[in-house]
Design an enzyme around this catalytic site. Structure first.
Site, PDB file in Angstrom:
ATOM      1  N   GLY A  42      47.325  29.964  57.320  1.00 43.00           N
ATOM      2  CA  GLY A  42      47.935  30.333  56.042  1.00 43.00           C
ATOM      3  C   GLY A  42      47.165  31.485  55.417  1.00 43.00           C
ATOM      4  O   GLY A  42      45.967  31.379  55.188  1.00 43.00           O
ATOM      5  N   VAL A  43      47.870  32.570  55.186  1.00 42.97           N
ATOM      6  CA  VAL A  43      47.251  33.718  54.514  1.00 42.97           C
ATOM      7  C   VAL A  43      47.713  33.702  53.058  1.00 42.97           C
ATOM      8  O   VAL A  43      48.900  33.863  52.777  1.00 42.97           O
ATOM      9  CB  VAL A  43      47.651  35.053  55.189  1.00 42.97           C
ATOM     10  CG1 VAL A  43      47.079  36.242  54.415  1.00 42.97           C
ATOM     11  CG2 VAL A  43      47.173  35.068  56.638  1.00 42.97           C
ATOM     12  N   GLY A  47      48.150  41.323  48.982  1.00 44.85           N
ATOM     13  CA  GLY A  47      47.598  42.634  48.660  1.00 44.85           C
ATOM     14  C   GLY A  47      47.436  43.390  49.963  1.00 44.85           C
ATOM     15  O   GLY A  47      47.894  42.933  51.022  1.00 44.85           O
ATOM     16  N   GLN A  49      44.928  43.748  52.007  1.00 40.93           N
ATOM     17  CA  GLN A  49      44.295  42.966  53.071  1.00 40.93           C
ATOM     18  C   GLN A  49      45.203  41.827  53.524  1.00 40.93           C
ATOM     19  O   GLN A  49      45.326  41.546  54.722  1.00 40.93           O
ATOM     20  CB  GLN A  49      42.943  42.393  52.619  1.00 40.93           C
ATOM     21  CG  GLN A  49      41.784  43.379  52.655  1.00 40.93           C
ATOM     22  CD  GLN A  49      41.375  43.800  54.072  1.00 40.93           C
ATOM     23  OE1 GLN A  49      41.664  43.137  55.063  1.00 40.93           O
ATOM     24  NE2 GLN A  49      40.698  44.946  54.145  1.00 40.93           N
ATOM     25  N   SER A  76      55.274  35.829  42.164  1.00 43.06           N
ATOM     26  CA  SER A  76      54.641  36.995  42.785  1.00 43.06           C
ATOM     27  C   SER A  76      55.671  38.091  43.055  1.00 43.06           C
ATOM     28  O   SER A  76      56.769  37.830  43.545  1.00 43.06           O
ATOM     29  CB  SER A  76      53.967  36.577  44.095  1.00 43.06           C
ATOM     30  OG  SER A  76      53.652  37.726  44.853  1.00 43.06           O
ATOM     31  N   ASP A 113      40.209  38.828  43.396  1.00 39.69           N
ATOM     32  CA  ASP A 113      38.953  38.164  43.064  1.00 39.69           C
ATOM     33  C   ASP A 113      39.048  37.347  41.772  1.00 39.69           C
ATOM     34  O   ASP A 113      38.554  36.224  41.701  1.00 39.69           O
ATOM     35  CB  ASP A 113      37.843  39.208  42.900  1.00 39.69           C
ATOM     36  CG  ASP A 113      37.506  39.871  44.229  1.00 39.69           C
ATOM     37  OD1 ASP A 113      37.793  39.281  45.283  1.00 39.69           O
ATOM     38  OD2 ASP A 113      36.942  40.974  44.184  1.00 39.69           O
ATOM     39  N   ALA A 114      39.651  37.935  40.743  1.00 41.09           N
ATOM     40  CA  ALA A 114      39.709  37.238  39.456  1.00 41.09           C
ATOM     41  C   ALA A 114      40.525  35.956  39.599  1.00 41.09           C
ATOM     42  O   ALA A 114      40.186  34.911  39.029  1.00 41.09           O
ATOM     43  CB  ALA A 114      40.310  38.146  38.387  1.00 41.09           C
ATOM     44  N   LYS A 163      35.657  46.312  57.898  1.00 39.98           N
ATOM     45  CA  LYS A 163      34.925  47.387  57.229  1.00 39.98           C
ATOM     46  C   LYS A 163      35.859  48.559  56.958  1.00 39.98           C
ATOM     47  O   LYS A 163      35.621  49.700  57.362  1.00 39.98           O
ATOM     48  CB  LYS A 163      33.729  47.826  58.069  1.00 39.98           C
ATOM     49  CG  LYS A 163      32.716  46.711  58.353  1.00 39.98           C
ATOM     50  CD  LYS A 163      31.935  46.296  57.134  1.00 39.98           C
ATOM     51  CE  LYS A 163      32.344  44.953  56.588  1.00 39.98           C
ATOM     52  NZ  LYS A 163      31.610  44.531  55.391  1.00 39.98           N
ATOM     53  N   ASP A 226      28.805  44.992  50.613  1.00 37.57           N
ATOM     54  CA  ASP A 226      30.197  45.352  50.355  1.00 37.57           C
ATOM     55  C   ASP A 226      30.385  45.821  48.922  1.00 37.57           C
ATOM     56  O   ASP A 226      30.944  46.890  48.666  1.00 37.57           O
ATOM     57  CB  ASP A 226      31.087  44.125  50.624  1.00 37.57           C
ATOM     58  CG  ASP A 226      32.558  44.399  50.370  1.00 37.57           C
ATOM     59  OD1 ASP A 226      33.116  45.262  51.063  1.00 37.57           O
ATOM     60  OD2 ASP A 226      33.144  43.750  49.485  1.00 37.57           O
ATOM     61  N   GLU A 230      30.862  49.870  47.896  1.00 44.38           N
ATOM     62  CA  GLU A 230      32.076  50.448  47.298  1.00 44.38           C
ATOM     63  C   GLU A 230      31.769  51.105  45.964  1.00 44.38           C
ATOM     64  O   GLU A 230      32.439  52.037  45.550  1.00 44.38           O
ATOM     65  CB  GLU A 230      33.208  49.418  47.171  1.00 44.38           C
ATOM     66  CG  GLU A 230      33.049  48.431  46.041  1.00 44.38           C
ATOM     67  CD  GLU A 230      34.055  47.269  46.098  1.00 44.38           C
ATOM     68  OE1 GLU A 230      34.759  47.123  47.107  1.00 44.38           O
ATOM     69  OE2 GLU A 230      34.099  46.501  45.114  1.00 44.38           O
TER      70      GLU A 230
END
Lengths: 481, 481
Positions: A42-43, A47, A49, A76, A113-114, A163, A226, A230
């Protein structure tokens, strides 16, 4: 790193060797064995990625009986694109994120991330017993640590961290489909291994994404390099540098297009390509003015190194993560402003249209400042104890083979305004610091003679050997954006 | 605020009134009574604040029998200057910092923040029972809170926080010596009051420094507004603004001196003077082009407000303090770089030499950006619940009556490279952020029409009334640097 399925090789790096595993399409038949009982992946999230990884894994696992499904949050806006790509409710590969999480044996967390910070507990609560938790960078570990929490017991926790940006992960995989594979190198980490198969699952996931080679790290080390990377050479420093150089050239009398070409275009085009194909030292030789290159390098290395160290300290300390969380709180009620209004970007289209009409030149001043900043990150990461594969992938290869080509196709400001929110906030935070360091400290000291010790440190840098070792494992095709 | 010695007045401010105490040399005779048993005052440190406060207090207390002594750390390079000013070992007013602390009834801690963070326990350990601990800003409370510590029990803890740099605190006091006093307004706070005399002691200290008027705050509120203010309109935003404007005018075709005059010189000279004497709205009228002023104001207010909010959040959260401590750790082995090499500053001398040969002009574009940033800070501080005296002193009066005149006499970069380390680190951290916001967001949008709601919000702002009330208590002389 260990594997009962794939061949672990030793790659020579400065001061020793590191475990790596070479990828390739000829290995896809081994993926089911290496996944050790994972029948459904399950992904969560669509986004860049999420999209790239779901598509690559589905393609790599075609015919194996292993299903890849996409889980999206209610409402979504990504649902249409996912359906267009063949992930649908009808065929059982598209659904609510918590339902997909509950039904999967490997749950790959690629939501923002949030959102991950706010909602990881809901996901953890629905996992099957023993399901593997998959991450693509160390952010969640940083967050859990900062709030005194941890991953749930009894679940393997693994990370596969390409990467390069999601767009490149998909693009190179497709462009290499007719040869024996191409993709973006990835690091992998095993954070919890209750059933003893975590390394194999991580390797299978990485090879399934198309990684030319996979190297080992830890979630903590990945997180530090990482997030710091960035904010520095991958994005923040590039933005700061081109803003500083554009104004510098303009004030020196250059017209807007020439100033754009000497700053941005030089970096995203010929400098990136030269490093990608011939290494870092080749840029100096190709600049046409080694003496100016050396002065520029010497003027920029110190302030750039100071800033990379500051970025690294703040990431390691957790203050950088705090600032992201505070920013997301402020931005809950208003949109983030965009930086694309900066005057130089109004000339992007004109510069892009001229490509091919004149040879792409490496400006020696621009090259000296850029390479000094890249080496400052390499040296700082080495001083902080990172493995060489991580250093050169996070400081050089990701830049020249993924991000800079993308910026070359769009422009730098477009990239900043459209990247992940954590990267975007970090770039806006640190880009101006780099700009100020170039404007106030480096450029005013261009008239000083080059520092022979700094130039020797560059020419003799162990990074050249590490890059050469990595270059032998390069993707089978070059990216074309 | 309460006093058994001085008259507490009510000053009308928007939405109510605030307690204040008016200063004046006629009140110096009351200082011994208000100090309630303090016979010896120890000032630790001889930076700009330590020097100014020790000298002013000694002058104000002359003839009362109360001694002011200076305590310095072993090896301090300040010992010569202190002796020159009459603080000597021979007359018992100069000594080792811990010995002076141990012998004093009021111990005023004016050593550098980093030193205070590292060594406050040594000082606390030697204090006389019941000795009063005096601070001039809230940094130490922020630090103690962040490490889970606290001030020692049984000691009054008070703060007197001049709303201006040390140089101004001394200069205005001397320049007003022949009239009934002049100085820099101060806020006071009482954090612990075990003997019930803390407010009086704080008032005596403030009046002894020459404060035209004294208003009440808390250590926490002072810390937030002081640290956020110096990173925004007092220093960081000014530096960012003039760097952005100088390059903007240069690229638009102005020669270096004209670009300097339209940016830096306009702000530190006529804009500051106009605000100081006639208020904020007068700048718009005096700019000569209200339409351009309004467009510039409208373009800058939003991004400036975003940044002031970000600064405030990071100060309140403690991340700003963490970054100072991390920076001091990195800088333990190498000097901080200087920013004075930025090209514009090479024209300072020429611009200064021309003063008086042409009328000082308020550039309407520069004025709009500057006033918008000042109002952004005023509005953000008001939204965060600060008292109006604190808002206008920390956002307007300290700027136009202390810092900008000093920058006018030297230049902005000189001030940044020579201010307190906490302020210097903060300015280097946030100045570039403001610069980028002006360059990338405000200046590119100058062609948009002014936002009537923003302009109305400026013209009707309650700050004008608060400033007018404060203006009635202005120092009896204008500062001359």
């Amino acid at each position: 790193m260990k594997s009962s399925v794939f061949r672990v090789e030793r790659m020579d790096v400065p001061g020793g060797s590191e475990d790596i595993v070479r990828g390739g399409r000829d290995l896809f038949g081994l993926l089911p064995a290496a996944l050790h009982g994972v029948e459904r992946i399950g992904v969560l999230g669509w986004g860049p990625q999420g999209r790239a990884q779901a598509l690559n894994l589905r393609d790599s696992l075609a015919g194996t009986g292993i299903t890849v499904a996409v889980g999206l949050r209610p409402g979504s806006r990504s649902v249409e694109d996912a359906r267009t790509q063949g992930f649908t409710e009808e065929n059982g590969t598209l659904g609510d994120w918590l339902e997909v999480a509950a039904a999967s044996d490997l749950v790959i967390l690629l939501i923002a991330d949030a959102a991950l910070a706010a909602q990881h507990e809901e996901i953890f609560a629905v996992l099957k017993p023993g399901a593997t938790i998959g991450l693509s960078h160390g952010f969640l570990l940083g967050h859990l640590t900062s709030i005194g929490s941890a991953f749930p017991e009894g679940h393997p926790v693994i990370a596969v961290c390409p990467k390069g940006m999601g767009d490149s992960v998909r693009r190179l995989y497709q462009q290499g489909a007719t040869v024996n594979g191409a993709g973006i190198n990835a690091s992998i980490a095993v954070h919890a291994d209750p059933d003893g198969h975590a390394w194999d699952r991580a390797l299978a996931w990485s090879i399934g994404l198309g990684s030319p080679y996979t190297f080992a790290t830890t979630l903590r080390s990945e997180y530090l390099s990482d997030i710091a990377g960035e904010r520095a050479i991958l994005l923040g420093a590039v933005h700061g540098l081109v803003e500083a150089l554009y104004r510098y050239f303009r004030i020196e009398g250059a017209d807007p297009v020439t100033a754009y070409v000497r700053s941005t275009e030089a970096i995203t085009g010929p400098i990136a390509r030269t490093i990608s194909t011939d290494g870092l030292a080749a840029v100096r030789a190709a600049s046409g003015d080694e003496e100016l290159f050396d002065r520029a390098y010497s003027a920029a290395y110190g302030p750039a190194r100071d800033l990379v160290a500051e970025v690294y300290d703040e990431v390691a300390d957790g203050t950088e993560l705090r600032s992201v969380i505070l920013a997301e709180r402020r931005l809950a009620t208003r949109p983030m402003t965009e930086i694309g209004g900066s005057p130089m970007w109004s000339h992007s289209a004109e510069v892009h249209a001229r490509r091919g009409t004149a040879p792409a030149r490496i400006d020696p001043l621009t090259a000296g400042l850029f390479v000094a900043t890249m080496m400052a990150q390499v040296d700082e990461f080495a001083a902080r104890g990172h493995a060489w594969s991580e250093i050169v992938n996070e400081s050089v290869i990701e830049a020249v083979d993924s991000l800079l080509p993308y910026m070359h196709a769009r422009d730098v400001a477009y990239m900043v305004d459209n990247c992940s929110r954590t990267a975007r906030l970090g770039t806006r935070r640190w880009g101006p610091r780099f700009q100020a360091a170039y404007e106030q400290i480096a450029l005013p000291h261009l008239d000083r003679p080059a520092d022979p010790a700094l130039i020797k440190g560059f020419l003799d840098n162990p990074a050249h050997d590490a890059l050469a070792a990595a270059a032998e494992l390069r993707p089978s095709v070059d990216i074309s954006v």
